[in-house]
Each structure stands twice: as structure tokens, then as C-alpha cells.
Design a protein around this motif. Structure first.
Motif, PDB file in Angstrom:
ATOM      1  N   PHE A 170       0.868  -1.274   0.056  1.00  0.00           N
ATOM      2  CA  PHE A 170       0.050   0.168   0.025  1.00  0.00           C
ATOM      3  C   PHE A 170       1.012   1.439  -0.110  1.00  0.00           C
ATOM      4  CE2 PHE A 170      -3.028  -3.029   1.259  1.00  0.00           C
ATOM      5  CZ  PHE A 170      -4.005  -2.822   0.686  1.00  0.00           C
ATOM      6  N   GLU A 171       2.046   1.180   0.683  1.00  0.00           N
ATOM      7  CA  GLU A 171       3.058   2.230   0.837  1.00  0.00           C
ATOM      8  C   GLU A 171       3.518   2.503  -0.857  1.00  0.00           C
ATOM      9  OE1 GLU A 171       5.882   1.264   3.511  1.00  0.00           O
ATOM     10  OE2 GLU A 171       4.503   1.774   5.241  1.00  0.00           O
ATOM     11  N   TYR A 172       3.590   1.349  -1.544  1.00  0.00           N
ATOM     12  CA  TYR A 172       4.228   1.547  -2.900  1.00  0.00           C
ATOM     13  C   TYR A 172       3.329   2.270  -3.807  1.00  0.00           C
ATOM     14  CZ  TYR A 172       6.022   0.138  -7.445  1.00  0.00           C
ATOM     15  OH  TYR A 172       6.428  -0.035  -8.725  1.00  0.00           O
ATOM     16  N   ASP A 173       1.947   1.940  -3.426  1.00  0.00           N
ATOM     17  CA  ASP A 173       1.004   2.726  -4.299  1.00  0.00           C
ATOM     18  C   ASP A 173       0.779   4.074  -4.022  1.00  0.00           C
ATOM     19  OD1 ASP A 173       0.545   0.260  -5.350  1.00  0.00           O
ATOM     20  OD2 ASP A 173      -1.657  -0.033  -5.135  1.00  0.00           O
ATOM     21  N   LYS A 174       1.036   4.596  -2.583  1.00  0.00           N
ATOM     22  CA  LYS A 174       0.924   5.817  -2.191  1.00  0.00           C
ATOM     23  C   LYS A 174       1.981   6.582  -3.032  1.00  0.00           C
ATOM     24  CE  LYS A 174      -0.695   6.538   2.608  1.00  0.00           C
ATOM     25  NZ  LYS A 174      -1.962   7.283   1.960  1.00  0.00           N
ATOM     26  N   THR A 175       3.121   6.005  -3.198  1.00  0.00           N
ATOM     27  CA  THR A 175       4.312   6.810  -3.906  1.00  0.00           C
ATOM     28  C   THR A 175       3.620   7.269  -5.398  1.00  0.00           C
ATOM     29  OG1 THR A 175       5.595   4.826  -4.447  1.00  0.00           O
ATOM     30  CG2 THR A 175       6.102   6.170  -2.507  1.00  0.00           C
ATOM     31  N   VAL A 176       3.029   5.852  -5.918  1.00  0.00           N
ATOM     32  CA  VAL A 176       2.770   6.119  -7.195  1.00  0.00           C
ATOM     33  C   VAL A 176       1.659   7.294  -7.550  1.00  0.00           C
ATOM     34  CG1 VAL A 176       1.633   4.788  -9.425  1.00  0.00           C
ATOM     35  CG2 VAL A 176       3.063   3.733  -7.825  1.00  0.00           C
ATOM     36  N   ARG A 177       0.865   7.320  -6.454  1.00  0.00           N
ATOM     37  CA  ARG A 177      -0.302   8.381  -6.433  1.00  0.00           C
ATOM     38  C   ARG A 177       0.187   9.561  -6.477  1.00  0.00           C
ATOM     39  NH1 ARG A 177      -2.678   4.769  -2.967  1.00  0.00           N
ATOM     40  NH2 ARG A 177      -4.102   3.385  -4.209  1.00  0.00           N
ATOM     41  N   LEU A 178       1.418   9.815  -6.017  1.00  0.00           N
ATOM     42  CA  LEU A 178       1.995  11.297  -5.797  1.00  0.00           C
ATOM     43  C   LEU A 178       2.045  12.048  -7.257  1.00  0.00           C
ATOM     44  CD1 LEU A 178       4.889  10.657  -3.356  1.00  0.00           C
ATOM     45  CD2 LEU A 178       2.640  11.989  -3.006  1.00  0.00           C
ATOM     46  N   PHE A 179       2.290  10.950  -8.085  1.00  0.00           N
ATOM     47  CA  PHE A 179       2.390  11.418  -9.509  1.00  0.00           C
ATOM     48  C   PHE A 179       1.309  11.027 -10.606  1.00  0.00           C
ATOM     49  CE2 PHE A 179       6.709  10.394  -7.753  1.00  0.00           C
ATOM     50  CZ  PHE A 179       7.186  11.798  -7.704  1.00  0.00           C
ATOM     51  N   HIS A 180       0.722  10.184  -9.984  1.00  0.00           N
ATOM     52  CA  HIS A 180      -0.577   9.572 -10.931  1.00  0.00           C
ATOM     53  C   HIS A 180      -1.904   9.316 -10.005  1.00  0.00           C
ATOM     54  CE1 HIS A 180       2.409   9.142 -14.038  1.00  0.00           C
ATOM     55  NE2 HIS A 180       3.118   8.287 -13.244  1.00  0.00           N
ATOM     56  N   PRO A 181      -2.742  10.443  -9.755  1.00  0.00           N
ATOM     57  CA  PRO A 181      -3.794  10.110  -8.815  1.00  0.00           C
ATOM     58  C   PRO A 181      -4.719   8.859  -9.110  1.00  0.00           C
ATOM     59  CG  PRO A 181      -3.698  12.325  -9.158  1.00  0.00           C
ATOM     60  CD  PRO A 181      -2.792  11.594 -10.169  1.00  0.00           C
ATOM     61  N   VAL A 182      -4.982   8.864 -10.306  1.00  0.00           N
ATOM     62  CA  VAL A 182      -5.766   7.699 -10.513  1.00  0.00           C
ATOM     63  C   VAL A 182      -5.201   6.979 -11.626  1.00  0.00           C
ATOM     64  CG1 VAL A 182      -8.116   6.934 -11.354  1.00  0.00           C
ATOM     65  CG2 VAL A 182      -7.816   9.014 -10.330  1.00  0.00           C
ATOM     66  N   PHE A 183      -4.837   5.519 -10.913  1.00  0.00           N
ATOM     67  CA  PHE A 183      -4.024   4.622 -11.845  1.00  0.00           C
ATOM     68  C   PHE A 183      -4.457   3.045 -11.437  1.00  0.00           C
ATOM     69  CE2 PHE A 183      -1.633   4.060  -7.687  1.00  0.00           C
ATOM     70  CZ  PHE A 183      -1.387   2.724  -7.745  1.00  0.00           C
ATOM     71  N   CYS A 184      -4.450   2.217 -12.433  1.00  0.00           N
ATOM     72  CA  CYS A 184      -4.876   0.987 -12.327  1.00  0.00           C
ATOM     73  C   CYS A 184      -3.783  -0.130 -12.250  1.00  0.00           C
ATOM     74  CB  CYS A 184      -5.746   0.317 -13.346  1.00  0.00           C
ATOM     75  SG  CYS A 184      -5.010   0.497 -15.030  1.00  0.00           S
ATOM     76  N   GLY A 185      -3.965  -1.144 -11.525  1.00  0.00           N
ATOM     77  CA  GLY A 185      -2.994  -2.237 -11.527  1.00  0.00           C
ATOM     78  C   GLY A 185      -3.636  -3.341 -12.400  1.00  0.00           C
ATOM     79  N   ILE A 186      -2.796  -4.068 -13.148  1.00  0.00           N
ATOM     80  CA  ILE A 186      -3.165  -4.713 -14.119  1.00  0.00           C
ATOM     81  C   ILE A 186      -2.385  -6.302 -13.908  1.00  0.00           C
ATOM     82  CG2 ILE A 186      -3.225  -5.638 -16.562  1.00  0.00           C
ATOM     83  CD1 ILE A 186      -3.343  -2.626 -17.169  1.00  0.00           C
ATOM     84  N   ASP A 187      -2.949  -7.386 -13.987  1.00  0.00           N
ATOM     85  CA  ASP A 187      -2.245  -8.769 -13.954  1.00  0.00           C
ATOM     86  C   ASP A 187      -3.303  -9.754 -14.608  1.00  0.00           C
ATOM     87  OD1 ASP A 187      -0.427 -10.585 -13.575  1.00  0.00           O
ATOM     88  OD2 ASP A 187      -0.691 -10.626 -11.242  1.00  0.00           O
ATOM     89  N   GLU A 188      -2.551 -10.838 -15.087  1.00  0.00           N
ATOM     90  CA  GLU A 188      -3.268 -11.817 -15.978  1.00  0.00           C
ATOM     91  C   GLU A 188      -3.217 -13.286 -15.073  1.00  0.00           C
ATOM     92  OE1 GLU A 188      -1.184 -14.564 -17.056  1.00  0.00           O
ATOM     93  OE2 GLU A 188       0.602 -13.463 -16.380  1.00  0.00           O
ATOM     94  N   ALA A 189      -4.093 -14.208 -15.438  1.00  0.00           N
ATOM     95  CA  ALA A 189      -3.968 -15.481 -14.966  1.00  0.00           C
ATOM     96  C   ALA A 189      -4.032 -16.577 -15.690  1.00  0.00           C
ATOM     97  CB  ALA A 189      -4.594 -15.544 -13.601  1.00  0.00           C
ATOM     98  N   GLY A 190      -3.229 -17.482 -15.944  1.00  0.00           N
ATOM     99  CA  GLY A 190      -3.402 -18.639 -16.793  1.00  0.00           C
ATOM    100  C   GLY A 190      -2.506 -18.725 -18.110  1.00  0.00           C
ATOM    101  N   ARG A 191      -1.592 -18.211 -17.963  1.00  0.00           N
ATOM    102  CA  ARG A 191      -0.575 -18.183 -19.219  1.00  0.00           C
ATOM    103  C   ARG A 191       0.118 -19.635 -19.382  1.00  0.00           C
ATOM    104  NH1 ARG A 191       3.494 -13.111 -20.034  1.00  0.00           N
ATOM    105  NH2 ARG A 191       4.474 -14.774 -21.327  1.00  0.00           N
ATOM    106  N   GLY A 192       0.313 -20.345 -18.349  1.00  0.00           N
ATOM    107  CA  GLY A 192       0.845 -21.540 -18.089  1.00  0.00           C
ATOM    108  C   GLY A 192       0.202 -22.690 -18.733  1.00  0.00           C
ATOM    109  N   PRO A 193      -1.229 -22.802 -18.240  1.00  0.00           N
ATOM    110  CA  PRO A 193      -1.841 -24.104 -18.243  1.00  0.00           C
ATOM    111  C   PRO A 193      -2.138 -24.833 -19.957  1.00  0.00           C
ATOM    112  CG  PRO A 193      -3.061 -22.507 -16.835  1.00  0.00           C
ATOM    113  CD  PRO A 193      -1.908 -21.782 -17.573  1.00  0.00           C
ATOM    114  N   LEU A 194      -2.369 -25.845 -19.861  1.00  0.00           N
ATOM    115  CA  LEU A 194      -2.456 -26.540 -21.256  1.00  0.00           C
ATOM    116  C   LEU A 194      -3.844 -26.321 -21.745  1.00  0.00           C
ATOM    117  CD1 LEU A 194      -0.783 -30.026 -20.083  1.00  0.00           C
ATOM    118  CD2 LEU A 194       0.304 -27.877 -21.119  1.00  0.00           C
ATOM    119  N   ALA A 195      -4.750 -25.823 -20.923  1.00  0.00           N
ATOM    120  CA  ALA A 195      -6.261 -25.934 -21.467  1.00  0.00           C
ATOM    121  C   ALA A 195      -6.857 -24.635 -20.848  1.00  0.00           C
ATOM    122  CB  ALA A 195      -7.209 -26.950 -20.675  1.00  0.00           C
ATOM    123  N   GLY A 196      -7.778 -24.024 -21.171  1.00  0.00           N
ATOM    124  CA  GLY A 196      -8.743 -22.929 -20.932  1.00  0.00           C
ATOM    125  C   GLY A 196      -8.221 -21.517 -21.217  1.00  0.00           C
TER     126      GLY A 196
END
Length: 202
Positions: A4-30
Motif C-alpha cells: 500500500f505504501e508503494y501505491d501511495k508513492t505512485v499516487r503522488l504522480f498519478h492520482p488515478v491509476f490501475c493495477g493489471i495482472d493476468e492468470a493462466g498463461r501456463g496451463p494446457l487448457a482454458g
């Protein structure tokens, strides 16, 4: 520094930002899943961490809390067909793009887990091991992971022979045993199985 402290430092320069991540790059299906999350300053979610470091039960609990506390969130996918057509990396980036496009608040900046930035019309940066660094990315990682796990449990009901509820499509010993017994299901990524089948023919 906490997530949360990390995000606070980002907000100093970018008040509204999003975090993005994915799931499921490795599986053989789906399908591959991605999530984008905007957290407001002051929001605290106890126990938030990289989804891979949390138990399934804890992820499920945090999922509900993230959904209720996020200023905005979106979970998106790219299909098995798109994975086969584009390749897994491009499909994962497409799912991320869709997640950002689905937000009902437009962020001014994006923090993306890993080292590849999706084709989105906002500025941002990649953060290697971001899901253990930024609260917003960690929140996105949990939404993506839990959503994908639920999807694989649904797939298990549709295609019970492959026992997707147990391995979530990853290349475990059990999964390969089921492939040997039943062949591929309609949701297997055939490009991921090429080497396996080629090796079996040798």
C-alpha cells in the motif's frame, strides 16, 4: 515498503491509476484471464499479497473484499481460439487490454505485472514481480486468479474426465494421465500439446 505504501508513492504522480495482472498463461487448457483494479487512497485490504502466495480459501475471501472496496475493477478474458490464433503472450495482453477498457473509471496511468505492456491508450510501466510489490497489482492478480479457477471448476462439470477442478489446466502428472486416457478436450490449447504428442510418437 508495504504494497500500500508503494501505491501511495505512485499516487503522488498519478492520482488515478490501475493495477493489471493476468492468470493462466501456463496451463494446457482454458482461457487466459486478466483483471484491472483501481484502489482509492486510504483503502486497506488486510492480507493482500501475490495470489500465488495465498491459499485458495484466502484468495476467495480477498476477492469479495477487493470487489467491494475497489473504486473500479474489470475482469476480462481471451479465449482458447484467440490463444491459438495469436499465441499466449499476445492473448494475455489482449485480455489485459479488455480489462482496462472495461473499467468504468478511466485511469491516467497503469502498473502492469511482468515485463510486457499491453496495447492500451494510457501511459504506464511494467513492474517485475508487481503482484508482490503493488497493492493494486496484487488485487488484480487475485481477481484474475480466482475468476480463472472458478471458470476451470465450471469446465470440470462440463468435461469431468479431465478433472480440471484438481489441476486447473496446469501440466500436472494427473493432467497428463487424463490426456493419455481421454485425449484432448474441446478447451485444450493444442499448440501447448504439440511437443507432448510429438514426443509420444517418437
Amino acid at each position: 515498503m508495504s504494497l500500500f505504501e508503494y501505491d501511495k508513492t505512485v499516487r503522488l504522480f498519478h492520482p488515478v491509476f490501475c493495477g493489471i495482472d493476468e492468470a493462466g498463461r501456463g496451463p494446457l487448457a482454458g482461457d487466459v484471464y486478466a483483471a484491472a483494479v483501481i484502489l482509492e487512497d486510504g483503502v486497506v485490504i488486510e492480507g493482500l499479497n501475490d495470489s500465488k502466495k495465498l491459499s485458495e480459501k484466502k484468495r476467495e475471501e480477498l476477492f469479495d473484499e477487493i470487489v467491494s472496496k475497489a473504486k473500479s475493477f474489470c475482469i476480462a478474458t481471451a479465449s482458447v481460439e484467440e490463444i491459438e490464433q495469436l499465441n499466449i503472450l499476445q492473448a494475455a495482453l489482449l485480455a489485459m487490454k479488455r480489462a482496462v477498457e472495461g473499467l468504468d473509471v478511466t485511469p491516467g496511468y497503469a502498473l502492469v505485472d511482468g515485463n510486457k505492456f499491453p496495447p492500451i491508450p494510457i501511459e504506464g510501466e511494467t513492474v517485475v514481480k508487481g503482484d508482490g510489490t503493488s497493492a493494486s497489482i496484487a488485487a488484480a492478480s487475485i481477481l484474475a486468479k480466482v475468476s480463472r479457477d472458478r471458470y476451470m471448476k465450471d469446465a470440470a462439470e462440463k468435461y469431468p474426465e479431465w478433472q480440471f477442478e484438481r489441476h486447473k489446466g496446469y501440466g500436472t502428472k494427473l493432467h497428463y494421465e487424463m490426456l493419455d486416457k481421454y485425449g484432448p478436450s474441446p478447451i485444450h490449447r493444442m499448440s501447448f500439446l504439440k511437443k507432448y504428442y510429438a514426443a509420444k510418437q517418437e
